[in-house]
Each structure stands twice: as C-alpha cells, then as structure tokens.
Design an enzyme around this catalytic site. Structure first.
Site, PDB file in Angstrom:
ATOM      1  NE  ARG A  79      -3.647   0.465   2.493  1.00 12.86           N
ATOM      2  CZ  ARG A  79      -3.484   1.716   3.266  1.00 12.86           C
ATOM      3  NH1 ARG A  79      -3.054   1.372   3.749  1.00 12.86           N
ATOM      4  NH2 ARG A  79      -4.642   2.117   2.842  1.00 12.86           N
ATOM      5  CB  SER A 123     -15.733   4.857   1.729  1.00 19.31           C
ATOM      6  OG  SER A 123     -15.002   3.884   2.145  1.00 19.31           O
ATOM      7  CD  GLU A 145      -5.518   4.879  -3.629  1.00 20.56           C
ATOM      8  OE1 GLU A 145      -6.697   5.348  -3.022  1.00 20.56           O
ATOM      9  OE2 GLU A 145      -5.538   3.913  -4.739  1.00 20.56           O
ATOM     10  CD  GLU A 201      -7.951   6.843  -7.249  1.00 21.34           C
ATOM     11  OE1 GLU A 201      -8.126   5.895  -6.187  1.00 21.34           O
ATOM     12  OE2 GLU A 201      -7.335   6.157  -8.478  1.00 21.34           O
ATOM     13  CD  GLU A 202      -8.689   7.788  -0.421  1.00 16.45           C
ATOM     14  OE1 GLU A 202      -8.188   8.191   0.547  1.00 16.45           O
ATOM     15  OE2 GLU A 202      -8.252   5.967  -0.627  1.00 16.45           O
ATOM     16  NE  ARG A 260     -12.446   9.377   0.141  1.00  9.84           N
ATOM     17  CZ  ARG A 260     -12.717   7.927   0.700  1.00  9.84           C
ATOM     18  NH1 ARG A 260     -12.524   8.197   2.034  1.00  9.84           N
ATOM     19  NH2 ARG A 260     -12.101   7.020  -0.103  1.00  9.84           N
ATOM     20  CE  LYS A 317      -9.119   3.142   8.356  1.00 13.53           C
ATOM     21  NZ  LYS A 317      -9.393   1.807   8.481  1.00 13.53           N
TER      22      LYS A 317
END
Length: 209
Positions: free
Chosen positions: A20, A40, A66, A69-70, A115, A133
C-alpha cells in the site's frame, strides 16, 4: 456509501504483505497542518488518504493517485517517511509527504461517495485518527520526528499495531489487536536477514470494501 474498487489487483511483496501507499498532505513546508479525508465506511470519522499499489506502479505514484482520488489535491511530493508494517492486517504501507499546491472544488470521491476533506493541526489530526485509524497516528509521529532529524527513514520498516483499528478503505482485513506503543523501526536490509528465505505468511483473502 462504501467505496468500491472492483477492478483493482492486489500486489504483495516477497514476504506476502499487501503493498500500500499513503500520503501525508501538508499545507506548507512548515508541516503544521495536515489534510484528512472522511472514511467511506464511517463518514463521520477521518483517515489519511491511501490505497493499494497497482501492478507496474511505483509507490510514489500510488500515493499521488490516491490523494487525487480521495482528497482532490495536487502538490509537490517530498520525502518518504518509511514503510509501516501491520502484521495483523498483513499490509505494508509506504508513506510520503506532499506539500499541497492545488485543491480541486470537485474530485472523484466527492462526486461518487460524498467524501469530504479537512485541514487539521497535527494535534487535532492525532485526536481524530485515534477514533478510527490509530495505526495512522504513527505516520504523523514519524512526520514530526523526520522534520527535526536529518537521518533518512526511507529504508526503514516501522512495525505498528493498535487496538480499534477498523477495516481499511476498500481492502480486506482482520481485526487489529495489540498495545499502544511507538512503532519499532528496522531497515529493509535487516528485514531481509530476518526472513532469509523462509516461507511467506498466509495472506488473508476475504474481500471487503
């Protein structure tokens, strides 16, 4: 709404860990504020943007893809904070720093799953990440450390484990358990000496999104 990546291909390293990449997006070179995005799965909670490495893709490219996109941001990719290994989830995340230079009004995840993104101080971000997290708190701790330390951490593997770490965005996981301790760091060369040709650990195959 949960983010789906039906055509994504999982990439594993030689030890059987899912590869990742993630990006700590900072507002300026002072690195006093970082950008988080909503989960999400639990849109009331905040995470560091990141995801799985695609075939034939460098980790640095994954990180920039990423965050676009996020989080809908572009910027200047800077130093690597190292590779963060989670043995419970069987993934290794290479984390980079990016100084944001452009924030798009709309981006892929804002349109498809609603988002959101928000700037936080380091202390505020640590508090937010602790709710959902906790392992990602280690990214910010390493950000602080590397900012004031000239030694490179690019080739270090930081072993992290935390309780209450929920499922990864769009990826399969188990339930992470452990104690809340600072990440242990070893170099990739030391990791190679430890494995020394032993069998790779079994990789979870349950799909989750």
């Amino acid at each position: 709404m949960v983010k789906e990546k039906p055509n994504s291909t999982r990439i594993y390293d030689k030890d059987g860990y899912r590869r990742r990449a993630a990006c700590i997006c900072v507002r300026s070179e002072a690195e006093a504020e970082v950008l988080l995005v909503t989960s999400s799965r639990r849109p009331e909670l905040w995470i560091v943007p990141g995801g799985g490495v695609e075939p034939e893709e460098e980790s640095s490219l994954t990180a920039t893809r990423e965050v676009l996109e996020e989080a809908g941001v572009l910027g200047q990719l800077g130093r690597c904070l190292g590779i963060f290994e989670n043995t419970e989830h069987m993934h290794r995340t290479e984390v980079f720093v990016m100084v944001v230079t452009q924030e798009l009004e709309e981006w892929e995840d804002s349109k498809t799953i609603g988002r959101k993104r928000q700037w936080f101080s380091i202390e505020e971000a640590l508090t937010q990440l602790a709710l959902h997290k906790p392992t990602q708190r280690h990214y910010l701790q390493q950000l602080r450390y590397s900012k004031n330390n000239s030694s490179s951490t690019e080739n270090c593997i930081h072993v992290v484990s935390d309780e209450a770490d929920d499922e990864l965005e769009g990826e399969s996981t188990g339930v992470a358990k452990g104690n809340r301790t600072p990440p242990a760091s070893i170099t990739t060369e030391e990791r190679m000496e430890e494995t020394d040709g032993t069998d790779h650990p079994e990789v979870p195959t349950e799909e989750s999104s």
